[in-house]
Design a protein around this motif. Structure first.
Motif, short mmCIF file in Angstrom:
data_model
loop_
_atom_site.label_atom_id
_atom_site.label_comp_id
_atom_site.label_asym_id
_atom_site.label_seq_id
_atom_site.Cartn_x
_atom_site.Cartn_y
_atom_site.Cartn_z
N GLU A 361 0.81 -1.21 0.00
CA GLU A 361 0.00 0.00 0.00
C GLU A 361 0.85 1.26 0.00
OE1 GLU A 361 -3.24 0.48 -0.54
OE2 GLU A 361 -3.39 -1.68 -0.84
N SER A 363 3.74 1.73 -1.42
CA SER A 363 4.24 2.04 -2.77
C SER A 363 3.11 2.62 -3.62
CB SER A 363 4.87 0.81 -3.42
OG SER A 363 4.00 -0.29 -3.35
N LEU A 364 1.90 2.07 -3.44
CA LEU A 364 0.77 2.63 -4.18
C LEU A 364 0.45 4.04 -3.67
CD1 LEU A 364 -2.39 0.87 -5.36
CD2 LEU A 364 -2.63 3.01 -4.17
N VAL A 367 2.75 6.57 -5.37
CA VAL A 367 2.36 6.85 -6.76
C VAL A 367 1.11 7.72 -6.80
CG1 VAL A 367 1.54 5.81 -8.91
CG2 VAL A 367 3.37 4.70 -7.60
N ASN A 368 0.05 7.28 -6.09
CA ASN A 368 -1.20 8.04 -6.15
C ASN A 368 -1.07 9.38 -5.45
OD1 ASN A 368 -2.20 5.87 -7.47
ND2 ASN A 368 -3.97 5.54 -6.13
N LEU B 280 1.35 -3.00 -9.81
CA LEU B 280 1.13 -1.69 -9.20
C LEU B 280 0.43 -0.71 -10.15
CD1 LEU B 280 1.52 0.26 -6.83
CD2 LEU B 280 3.83 0.74 -7.67
N ARG B 283 -3.33 -1.42 -10.31
CA ARG B 283 -4.04 -1.04 -9.09
C ARG B 283 -4.10 0.47 -8.96
NH1 ARG B 283 -0.70 -2.86 -4.57
NH2 ARG B 283 -2.52 -2.47 -3.29
N SER B 284 -2.95 1.11 -9.15
CA SER B 284 -2.88 2.55 -9.00
C SER B 284 -3.78 3.25 -10.03
CB SER B 284 -1.42 2.98 -9.16
OG SER B 284 -1.35 4.36 -9.34
N LEU B 288 -6.92 5.57 -9.23
CA LEU B 288 -6.82 6.99 -9.60
C LEU B 288 -7.98 7.44 -10.47
CD1 LEU B 288 -3.07 7.75 -10.34
CD2 LEU B 288 -4.54 8.84 -8.64
#
Lengths: 454, 454
Positions: A361, A363-364, A367-368, B280, B283-284, B288
């Protein structure tokens, strides 16, 4: 308002109840069909609903109880005098009966059990003793069992004699009992088609059949059915005595109810399901109990803002971004909560695997966070033409997204370990923490570079 | 990191896959048990998952596919070459097969269907043609059917001959077909125990059995099972020809999946279920897409605040109450949304009954609005010692609670009528409208009595 020519079904129903016209009532309900009947009953006042149950004969009342929503059935039964309720409850299949009694208050269910026939009451108490989400709580006690030394003829005669009583039984399988009533084999009904009449059951049966202990949790039961394609699995006690049978639809139904409770819990409907026929004070009170807690949590979170009033006074624009950061962090965190709850349900993550979830989570979250922070930061910059404002807003949202996604991912695992319901507790905890954190990040960053913002 | 003495199951699994050791692989999976196996597979990289399927023989691969989470099964099958996927898919029961193919892209499922045996492919295409939430989409095509003029002996012989093939069939019932393959009767397996061998099926069968059309929606199917306690209901076409059988557990399972989708939808998980083994960027990206929409909606709502900056500059304290009013109104509204979605699911309210829901929710909105408004207004008054501030804050929350509860109640009904999914759409629409309305109420009230607040 009233129009005699065309009454709504529920109005007609109310009239028939007022006139205590049992015969026409029975006919009217039959003609309505299940869907319309359930809807019409849900429109009646609570005392009319109970009067209706009182007017019908017990087996008809039991059928009606099976057709309406469970939450409604519980309320209707609760309003009846115990001896009347007992007569109706006795007519229900064993699993429904246990479900219903389990949802009544314990004094109410005891009062009803006391009025039931001793044998039926004993069976019902036995089922009630198991938690509803294990094999013992899900099983039915209507099954066919014979002794190992009985013959095909014995079984055929029994089936013929008890035709009517067995009509609603799980008759895919016949269970074979050995010494001390222990389960030793199973037969499918069709296995009785071919052998000679004198053949003993223990010469025909499948030996050492799959069985489960009464304590087996529902998740494991689901796996048993996934793996073996059975139409029912026998439940046994420690001495291998047959207690009941779990049908696959009972497992699915219970898991469905659990998913529904999650939807309600996430949405802040607590203290049981709510139908709009419940009295206003009940509905309002239940909802308020949840909302009042949220007011307090909101005040705690907002106290962070209160301590930065000078900063906001200097840069009023910040007030616009406070609710945005609060809401967006909540959204990001709730996504992570949902994925964790799902993986827990599917058995793909164990409550102790915090590190793995945190790694995935975070790492996500980075990114987000970068994506959303850049987006909102750019909007802030373009709006006010101040690159520092953009940087403060963007950095606050980016960091707070990382925090809320990471927290949202691990929170359900931690709550599960603490024995709390993630669906109920995750939301308020997450919102409060991420609000406080978000307000703090935005306002403390802003305070640091205040001369450049003002 | 690596520790040769004690590998995690998924690491051991990965090693066996790399060594392409089919024999040990098969044994290892068996020893793991379903739960551990599903967890271990979920830890593998996607190409290792597909290689694993490629190494097992088709029937073992099919068993594995049935044991892992559905979303994972779909991904694993999608990665395989079509002819390999087809061999595995052919081994699945008809309903699982249709579920799986329905969730693949249409080009992927066509490629697999093209590689299947023509008869199997035709059956699968027939099931795929029905929406998944009606009888045709839920039925299995493995059932026992005989002609009316056949005798008990014919049936017994057929059962004996096809013992193995019928093992996984729904054998509670035997269906009896008349002219032009029309369903004319049903027999329970035990009805075959008693009659003489020469008796014709049409002399024994229950005539005009309950059957449902392939188009019957799942809600109606649920009622059929609630009402009749059947272990399966036959599905027929317009000419009464038998197409398949719906089992009660298929109905429950589908309704459960729907409830799970609601949880995910409410939580902002869109574009399908998410497992943490997905890459990733997938998911991201999915998360988003949902969050970006929310940023835009948040900006629209916050623009209301922007136009009242002078008022906030005069009374900085208001900035503290903006996020509270936004969050509390969201909570109140979401409760009403949940109750409406539930009543829609239970069939207790029809999408056109807006007036009734509005009446019920607005009266509750007044009660809860007064309660919450008084609470927050009192806190505001006590904190700042300004009764006007208390009045402004309390009135704004009270009125906005009324708005959000009323809107939350009717929104799912309106969305359902528009053919939109209430679980996905209610949240963002509700939040945006109630945020705008709440900000406007608080700030415009404050502006009106500004001299008394400053």
């Amino acid at each position: 308002m009233a129009n005699d020519e065309k009454l709504a079904p529920w109005e007609e129903l109310r009239e028939l109840i007022e006139r205590s016209d049992t015969e026409r009532l029975t006919r009217f309900l039959e003609e309505l069909g299940t869907a319309e009947m359930a809807r019409a009953i849900s429109r009646l006042a609570q005392n009319d609903q109970s009067r209706l149950l009182g007017l019908l004969d017990p087996s008809e009342a039991a059928e009606l109880i099976e057709d309406v929503a469970e939450v409604q059935a519980v309320d209707m039964i609760a309003e009846l005098p115990p001896e009347r309720a007992a007569a109706i409850v006795e007519e229900l299949p064993s699993d429904r009966r246990a479900d219903l009694l389990a949802q009544l208050g314990s004094s109410e269910s005891e009062a009803i059990l006391d009025e039931m026939e001793p044998a039926e009451a004993r069976d019902a108490r036995q089922l009630l003793a198991y938690p509803s989400d294990c094999a013992g709580g899900l099983m039915i006690t209507e099954f066919l069992a014979y002794r190992a030394e009985q013959t095909v003829t014995d079984v055929r005669q029994d089936l013929e004699r008890n035709r009517e009583r067995y009509a609603g039984y799980d008759v895919q399988y016949l269970y074979v009992l050995g010494e001390a009533e222990a389960l030793v084999g199973v037969l499918r009904m069709r296995d009785l088609l071919f052998p000679s009449s004198g053949a003993r059951l223990d010469s025909l049966m499948i030996r050492s059949p799959i069985s489960v202990p009464a304590e087996l949790p529902i998740e494991e039961l689901e796996r048993v059915f996934d793996e073996h394609h059975l139409f029912g699995v026998p439940v046994v006690d420690g001495a291998q005595r047959l207690l009941g049978v779990v049908l696959p639809e009972a497992v699915e139904e219970h898991l469905r109810k659990r998913a529904v409770r999650q939807v309600l819990g996430i949405s802040g409907i607590v203290g049981g399901e709510e139908l709009r026929t419940l009295p206003l004070h009940v509905r309002s009170g239940r909802r308020l109990s949840w909302l009042s807690l949220n007011v307090v949590l909101n005040l705690i979170a907002a106290s962070v803002i209160a301590s930065y009033q000078d900063t906001i006074a200097a840069v009023i624009t910040l007030a616009v971004f406070l609710p945005i950061i609060s809401d967006m962090s909540g959204c990001s965190g709730n996504q992570a909560v949902a994925v964790s709850m799902r993986e827990l349900t599917l058995g793909l993550v164990k409550p102790r695997e915090l590190a793995r979830v945190l790694a995935k989570e975070s790492s996500l979250g980075i990114v987000n966070g970068l994506a959303l922070g850049s987006l909102l930061g750019t909007v802030a910059y373009l709006w006010q033409g101040n690159v520092w404002l953009g940087a403060v807003v963007g950095a606050a949202l980016a960091l707070n997204t990382l925090v809320s996604v990471s927290l949202g991912g691990v929170l359900p695992l931690v709550l599960r370990r603490l024995g709390l319901d993630p669906a109920l507790v995750s939301g308020p905890v997450l919102t409060t923490v991420t609000d406080m954190c978000g307000f703090f990040l935005l306002l403390s960053f802003a305070t640091t570079v205040l001369p450049r913002l003002a």
